[in-house]
Design an enzyme around this catalytic site. Sequence first.
Site, PDB file in Angstrom:
ATOM      1  CG  ASN A   1       5.628  -2.655   8.811  1.00  0.00           C
ATOM      2  OD1 ASN A   1       4.981  -3.536   9.367  1.00  0.00           O
ATOM      3  ND2 ASN A   1       5.218  -2.078   7.698  1.00  0.00           N
TER       4      ASN A   1
ATOM      5  CB  CYS B   1      16.431  -4.718   6.946  1.00  0.00           C
ATOM      6  SG  CYS B   1      15.146  -3.662   7.650  1.00  0.00           S
TER       7      CYS B   1
ATOM      8  CB  CYS C   1      12.036  -2.500   8.180  1.00  0.00           C
ATOM      9  SG  CYS C   1      12.112  -1.598   6.644  1.00  0.00           S
TER      10      CYS C   1
ATOM     11  CD  GLU D   1      12.665  -7.064   7.547  1.00  0.00           C
ATOM     12  OE1 GLU D   1      12.037  -6.034   7.924  1.00  0.00           O
ATOM     13  OE2 GLU D   1      12.570  -7.504   6.399  1.00  0.00           O
TER      14      GLU D   1
HETATM   15  N1  THU Z   1       9.025  -3.066   5.282  1.00  0.00           N
HETATM   16  C1  THU Z   1       9.455  -3.883   6.290  1.00  0.00           C
HETATM   17  O1  THU Z   1       9.050  -3.732   7.443  1.00  0.00           O
HETATM   18  N2  THU Z   1      10.340  -4.852   5.975  1.00  0.00           N
HETATM   19  C2  THU Z   1      10.740  -5.170   4.723  1.00  0.00           C
HETATM   20  O2  THU Z   1      11.492  -6.104   4.560  1.00  0.00           O
HETATM   21  C3  THU Z   1      10.266  -4.378   3.577  1.00  0.00           C
HETATM   22  C4  THU Z   1       9.495  -3.154   3.918  1.00  0.00           C
HETATM   23  C5  THU Z   1       8.008  -2.041   5.604  1.00  0.00           C
HETATM   24  C6  THU Z   1       8.463  -0.630   5.582  1.00  0.00           C
HETATM   25  C7  THU Z   1       7.149   0.087   5.297  1.00  0.00           C
HETATM   26  O3  THU Z   1       6.450   0.262   6.502  1.00  0.00           O
HETATM   27  C8  THU Z   1       6.366  -0.887   4.452  1.00  0.00           C
HETATM   28  O4  THU Z   1       6.973  -2.160   4.666  1.00  0.00           O
HETATM   29  C9  THU Z   1       6.363  -0.568   2.964  1.00  0.00           C
HETATM   30  O5  THU Z   1       7.641  -0.388   2.481  1.00  0.00           O
END
Ligand code: THU
Length: 127
Positions: free
Chosen positions: A40, A87, A51, A53
């Site tokens: 992320n 995502c 994110c 993903e």
């Molecule tokens: N986040 C992800 O990268 N993937 C997920 O599946 C859930 C959330 C990140 C976004 C943000 O930077 C942090 O986690 C908190 O939401």
Amino acid sequence: MDNLIQAALEVRKLAHAPFSRFKVGAAIEDEKGRVFTGCNVENATYGLTICAERVAVFKAISEGAAKLKRVAVVADTDDPTPPCGACRQILWEFCGDAELIMANLAGKQETTTIKQIFPRPFDASFL
Ligand code: THU
């Protein structure tokens, strides 16, 4: 340990998450066994955060991956973290048939499919 989970664990260390402090790593394997990773990347505006993903999917597509077969997501949570709604939409578009492995740092893991976690999607079949 599964090489895909290992790759997600490694890339998670590169997460840019100074605002939430919630680091996520993702890894995607294509039909040739190539692995694409993403973490992320947060932004001071918050809303422009992307994110792990989606970073991994976009890297895979932009590097010529054709079929995405497996996805792994790793975060430091008690229960393995599932992909967010945005995502899921993107994962469905590019890897609807893929297996999804969610794992935490303690080695707890759960395997499902993108299809399973994203029922009744809107996609190109409606256009
Ligand atoms: N986040 C992800 O990268 N993937 C997920 O599946 C859930 C959330 C990140 C976004 C943000 O930077 C942090 O986690 C908190 O939401």
